[in-house]
Design a protein around this motif. Sequence first.
Motif, mmCIF file in Angstrom:
data_model
loop_
_atom_site.group_PDB
_atom_site.id
_atom_site.type_symbol
_atom_site.label_atom_id
_atom_site.label_comp_id
_atom_site.label_asym_id
_atom_site.label_seq_id
_atom_site.Cartn_x
_atom_site.Cartn_y
_atom_site.Cartn_z
ATOM 1 N N ILE A 58 -0.165 -1.935 5.737
ATOM 2 C CA ILE A 58 1.103 -1.220 5.160
ATOM 3 C C ILE A 58 1.696 0.227 5.736
ATOM 4 C CG2 ILE A 58 2.092 -0.326 2.969
ATOM 5 C CD1 ILE A 58 0.195 -2.238 1.245
ATOM 6 N N ARG A 86 8.509 1.233 2.462
ATOM 7 C CA ARG A 86 7.240 0.801 2.851
ATOM 8 C C ARG A 86 7.462 -0.738 3.251
ATOM 9 N NH1 ARG A 86 2.922 3.754 4.086
ATOM 10 N NH2 ARG A 86 1.513 3.246 2.998
ATOM 11 N N CYS A 95 7.794 -0.958 -3.494
ATOM 12 C CA CYS A 95 7.761 0.655 -3.324
ATOM 13 C C CYS A 95 8.215 1.293 -3.963
ATOM 14 C CB CYS A 95 7.690 0.711 -1.816
ATOM 15 S SG CYS A 95 9.261 0.178 -1.143
ATOM 16 N N TYR A 117 -0.209 8.091 -0.462
ATOM 17 C CA TYR A 117 0.073 6.761 -0.956
ATOM 18 C C TYR A 117 -0.849 5.891 -1.567
ATOM 19 C CZ TYR A 117 4.626 6.820 1.779
ATOM 20 O OH TYR A 117 5.833 7.447 2.238
ATOM 21 N N ASN A 121 -1.958 2.088 -2.528
ATOM 22 C CA ASN A 121 -1.502 0.767 -2.153
ATOM 23 C C ASN A 121 -2.115 -0.199 -3.185
ATOM 24 O OD1 ASN A 121 0.045 1.918 0.279
ATOM 25 N ND2 ASN A 121 -2.029 2.185 0.680
ATOM 26 N N TYR A 124 2.069 -7.321 -2.762
ATOM 27 C CA TYR A 124 1.876 -5.962 -2.501
ATOM 28 C C TYR A 124 2.647 -4.853 -2.930
ATOM 29 C CZ TYR A 124 -1.080 -8.067 1.217
ATOM 30 O OH TYR A 124 -2.099 -9.047 1.955
ATOM 31 N N SER A 156 3.014 -0.189 -2.812
ATOM 32 C CA SER A 156 2.909 1.041 -2.336
ATOM 33 C C SER A 156 3.536 2.304 -2.850
ATOM 34 C CB SER A 156 2.995 1.222 -0.896
ATOM 35 O OG SER A 156 2.375 2.398 -0.240
#
Length: 226
Positions: A39, A81, A109, A138, A140, A188, A190
């Motif tokens: 990432i 991101r 993100c 960050y 994640n 995903y 972040s």
Amino acid sequence: MKCTFGNIRLCISAMIMSGAMASCSSDEGYNDRIFYSSIVTIESTDEGAGTVFSFQRYDDSPLITLTAPDRTVDKKRVGTRALLYYYPESGDPYASGRVEIRSLGAINCDTAIIRPIERYEWDHDAIFLNALWRTGEYINLRMRAEYSDKPRYFGLVVDSLTLDNPWPEAYILHNLDGAPPGYLRESYASFDISKVWRQPGCLGLRIHVNDSNLPADTYVFPKKTE
């Protein structure tokens, strides 16, 4: 696509389920080269210089800068991101240098929001957590969540009532907002925690998760002490 927060409620138009920002592989057919994924932050993009990415491997490890000289992305993506799959020219995935992009995927993100957690039903719907980790400033996540094209509540909320504590309390908020449960898809996320991480007296962050996979429901991220 960037997740955005409203004044009171958290919302995103639809959770990004490992969505492709750009399919950049130049390979045709089978190849046995090893590619890696991280990432990253998209730092810059230019027709002449290509695209520059940065990331930290874990915690407070050194900043790594990757350059893909023959690829560009939408300039609106700069500062966001993304999930990068790449071939490192040096063979070392955690050394700064030139890379060839295999693919680049959009992820969820945003910046952690600071509000009283009592305003939100943060644990209304569980996520299926695969991993939760910190890289610099960050947080994640790799997870699975119900697919839906309807808006939902999703984000990282830091309880403002604990902001001045040595260990502020943060929560992964996930609420389908009435949408029917669907099948799970990988996603995903972040979140930028710099506003909290840089608070005077902050020793670290505790993050609470309603998780249907792993036994833990609280994760502790201590700050590095000199």
